[in-house]
Design a protein around this motif. Structure first.
Motif, mmCIF file in Angstrom:
data_model
loop_
_atom_site.group_PDB
_atom_site.id
_atom_site.type_symbol
_atom_site.label_atom_id
_atom_site.label_comp_id
_atom_site.label_asym_id
_atom_site.label_seq_id
_atom_site.Cartn_x
_atom_site.Cartn_y
_atom_site.Cartn_z
ATOM 1 N N PRO A 58 0.782 -1.209 -0.084
ATOM 2 C CA PRO A 58 0.068 0.029 0.061
ATOM 3 C C PRO A 58 0.841 1.425 -0.078
ATOM 4 C CG PRO A 58 -0.848 -1.562 1.610
ATOM 5 C CD PRO A 58 0.447 -2.193 1.237
ATOM 6 N N ILE A 59 0.504 2.136 -1.008
ATOM 7 C CA ILE A 59 1.173 3.427 -1.025
ATOM 8 C C ILE A 59 0.326 4.777 -0.836
ATOM 9 C CG2 ILE A 59 3.309 2.924 -2.440
ATOM 10 C CD1 ILE A 59 0.363 3.932 -3.910
ATOM 11 N N ASN A 60 -0.815 4.406 -0.433
ATOM 12 C CA ASN A 60 -1.777 5.619 -0.200
ATOM 13 C C ASN A 60 -1.490 6.490 1.169
ATOM 14 O OD1 ASN A 60 -2.878 3.489 1.157
ATOM 15 N ND2 ASN A 60 -4.710 4.140 1.338
ATOM 16 N N ASN A 61 -0.958 5.791 2.162
ATOM 17 C CA ASN A 61 -0.264 6.477 3.450
ATOM 18 C C ASN A 61 0.778 7.343 2.925
ATOM 19 O OD1 ASN A 61 -2.523 5.998 5.057
ATOM 20 N ND2 ASN A 61 -1.601 3.925 5.763
ATOM 21 N N LEU A 62 1.690 6.796 2.260
ATOM 22 C CA LEU A 62 2.857 7.399 1.593
ATOM 23 C C LEU A 62 2.525 8.713 1.101
ATOM 24 C CD1 LEU A 62 6.158 7.578 0.857
ATOM 25 C CD2 LEU A 62 5.579 6.365 -1.124
#
Ligand SMILES: [Mn+2]
Length: 307
Positions: free
Chosen positions: A267-271
């Motif tokens: 997952p990269i949405n928090n990044l």
């Protein structure tokens, strides 16, 4: 969903909004829904407002409509997760507002919101909506073409995460109409000599970090030199998708340095959120202020891959 149908029935003027830099799903949803409503209720006035995408003019070319058309109207915002992303923001001029969207973390900005974040595209939601009420609503070839285009563009031709049996069901249904599937594909894939040369540049110049983040930085000078639009260039993130787990395209825009962040599993949405952006779990974006932030984002992405 029933509520959406009731509101469509209630209003004589319906205005369909989309997001800035509209893609196939955005325009496909806008024009797909417009065609369904017009076919079902020929006396209603239905407008599509917002930005144009030259490459997708076969779906439709929105114009910015006059303020006075908003009087006593219903505004439906499709595929647009936040108010900021609306290309025509005048929804406050309408009497009632509805949002139909498939983005995670969709901000509330309409009176009624219908969000299905497990759907691959907004056109998948609209097709499902039509099928649910097909005793009242009518589909036609033009609507089917628009909706199908959104389905294939947002799903990467049925290859992305979130493609489900319902996605295929909608495709099967839409393909029963008189739509020219190879021709849609030709139009979507058409490219200029300049674009092809620019792809060569990206394939030459991309970098890979220690732990395996592939990235490319595109400057304003690059765009000028290759005669490529921001829109065309930012669509090329997929070019570096098959090397590593995370891949990022940075592009200089008026608003700042836009980062398009993609991942295969992690997952990269928090990044993206860390840099005031957002989006889907595996496909997010952010606008960065300067190259220090670019460096920082690359470093943070790299750390996600550290074993
Ligand atoms: Mn979409």
């Amino acid at each position: 969903m029933k509520h959406i149908l009731e509101k469509i029935k209630e209003y004589d003027t319906i205005i369909i909004h989309g997001h800035i830099r509209p893609d196939g799903d955005c325009l496909g949803s806008q024009y797909g829904l417009m065609n369904i409503i017009k076919e079902s209720f020929p006396n209603k006035k239905v407008y599509v407002t917002g930005d144009v995408n030259n490459k997708l003019e076969f779906i439709g070319t929105p114009t910015i409509i006059d303020d006075k058309l908003f009087k006593n109207s219903l505004s439906i915002c499709v595929d647009t997760s936040s108010y900021d992303r609306l290309s025509d923001k005048r929804i406050n001029l309408s009497s009632y507002t509805i949002k139909i969207d498939h983005h995670k973390d969709s901000d509330k900005y309409c009176d009624y919101e219908y969000i299905k974040d497990n759907y691959i595209s907004t056109t998948e939601i609209i097709t499902s909506f039509y099928l649910k009420y097909k005793n009242i609503l009518k589909m036609n070839d033009a609507a089917a073409m628009c909706l199908y285009t959104g389905l294939i563009t947002d799903s990467g031709n049925f290859t992305y995460n979130n493609v489900t049996s319902n996605t295929f069901k909608m495709a099967v249904y839409l393909s029963k109409y008189n739509i020219n599937i190879p021709e849609i594909n030709n139009k979507l894939n058409k490219e200029s000599i300049e674009l092809l040369r620019f792809k060569g540049k990206i394939l030459n110049d991309f970098k890979v970090t220690k732990n395996g983040v592939a990235y490319i930085i595109i400057t304003k000078e690059d765009l000028k030199k290759y005669k490529i639009s921001e829109e065309e260039a930012s669509g090329l993130v997929y070019l570096i998708s098959n090397i590593k787990e995370i891949y990022i395209l940075f592009i200089e825009t008026k608003e700042g340095i836009r980062a398009r962040i993609r991942s295969k599993h992690i997952p990269i949405n928090n990044l993206a959120k860390k840099f005031n952006g957002g989006g889907h779990i595996l496909a997010s974006g952010a606008i960065l202020k300067n190259y220090d932030e670019v460096k920082e984002l690359i470093k943070s992405a790299d750390l996600l891959l550290k074993k």
